[in-house]
Design a protein around this motif. Sequence first.
Motif, PDB file in Angstrom:
ATOM      1  N   HIS A   1       2.499   1.855  -3.574  1.00 12.44           N
ATOM      2  CA  HIS A   1       1.375   2.193  -4.361  1.00 12.44           C
ATOM      3  C   HIS A   1       1.310   3.859  -4.193  1.00 12.44           C
TER       4      HIS A   1
ATOM      5  N   THR B   1       9.594  -2.881  -4.231  1.00 15.05           N
ATOM      6  CA  THR B   1       8.945  -3.874  -4.006  1.00 15.05           C
ATOM      7  C   THR B   1       9.697  -5.100  -4.720  1.00 15.05           C
TER       8      THR B   1
ATOM      9  N   THR C   1      -5.983  -1.690  -0.300  1.00 14.54           N
ATOM     10  CA  THR C   1      -5.112  -2.629  -0.830  1.00 14.54           C
ATOM     11  C   THR C   1      -5.763  -4.064  -0.189  1.00 14.54           C
TER      12      THR C   1
ATOM     13  N   PRO D   1       0.862  -1.007   0.122  1.00 13.97           N
ATOM     14  CA  PRO D   1      -0.022   0.048  -0.065  1.00 13.97           C
ATOM     15  C   PRO D   1       0.854   1.251  -0.013  1.00 13.97           C
TER      16      PRO D   1
ATOM     17  N   ALA E   1       4.235   5.725  -5.642  1.00  8.30           N
ATOM     18  CA  ALA E   1       4.182   5.753  -7.135  1.00  8.30           C
ATOM     19  C   ALA E   1       3.051   6.700  -7.575  1.00  8.30           C
ATOM     20  N   ALA E   2       1.770   7.008  -6.686  1.00  8.71           N
ATOM     21  CA  ALA E   2       0.687   7.977  -7.046  1.00  8.71           C
ATOM     22  C   ALA E   2       1.210   9.294  -6.721  1.00  8.71           C
TER      23      ALA E   2
END
Length: 368
Positions: free
Chosen positions: A264, A311, A277, A261, A267-268
């Motif tokens: 992610h 990751t 998630t 989570p 990355a956003a």
Amino acid sequence: MTPLPDCFCPTDGTRVPAGSLAWCCPVCRGPLDLDFAPTPAPLKSLAGRVNSLWRYAECLPLAAPTVSLGEGRTPLVPLRDGISAKLDFLMPTLSFKDRGAVVLAELALRLKPRQVLADSSGNAGTAIAAYCARAALPCTVYVPEGTSPKKLEQIEAHGARLRVVEGDREATARATREAADEEGVFYASHVFNPYFLHGTKTYVHELWEDLGGRLPDVIVVPVGNGTLLLGAALAVAELHGAGLIDRRPALYAVQSAAVAPLAHAWAAGADDLVGVTPMAPTLAEGIAIPRPPRARQILRAVRESGGTFLTVTEDQIRHAQLDLASRGLYVESTGVACWAAVREGVLGERTAVVPLCGAGVKTGPARE
């Protein structure tokens, strides 16, 4: 005995007085931080001190410990290409969680609760159980179904009561927090209680001492609830603020690709978690946390350090565990995540340290 510092909520500023058994902010129910800004001792003054994490007394919110098992001061060994490993699986309960658990047990001993509670996927619960045994404190540990039998055996061996909760890690946390609201209960939460972070930060103080008063270019840490990363950020800030290091290392946070989570959100470009998630099976069970309560703090700490998120796949975890074993280091599958993330050269020529957080005997080899 020095007085305990107050706690405060980093979200809304609500203060919780020292000596309270409150485990979260009474307004927003979020985790707490500690109103404590220590100045670490210079390198030369550490010579001859006790050979445990308590040698960094100026940086710890509790003085004169009584429940120590000699935790800390774990070896730092080279792996390859400027990357070294810190062997935190050589702690008394075979995981890095001892760093925070000993501080929580010491705090509980002073607050004198009728019961200590903890929730865990295994390692934190084992550490809390061991240090409560050392302090002669009654302890109950909540764990999710499917927790490694070896970890359950270790928790019970220390005399703690074991509560197996149907469902995943999140269900276990909810059940424990409900019980933690009862009167006279000390919730030894490695997530919500800031004393735990001040224990884990000794990981970086040890690196600084072992490297002769400097830190590597990159500190790589596995991140589920983020207790080691946030502890590392505290230590870096303390050392830099005292002028004991002239630059701050980048913090690289590693998550399992199956439950990532924070990666992610990173990355956003977000400041907090985005979306939901789902929980998925992963060999890195210790960092499979779909909704870490300190998500905003973790993301901010990585961003401010100039670091990033990485990751790792299940295959990478398996291969990294075998690779470390071939080097004489048998580490549990969660504990190899950082080596899995960086062993293929993503760091370039920068120096780095990875933590080997838990012993392989806790879970056995990673299998298909």
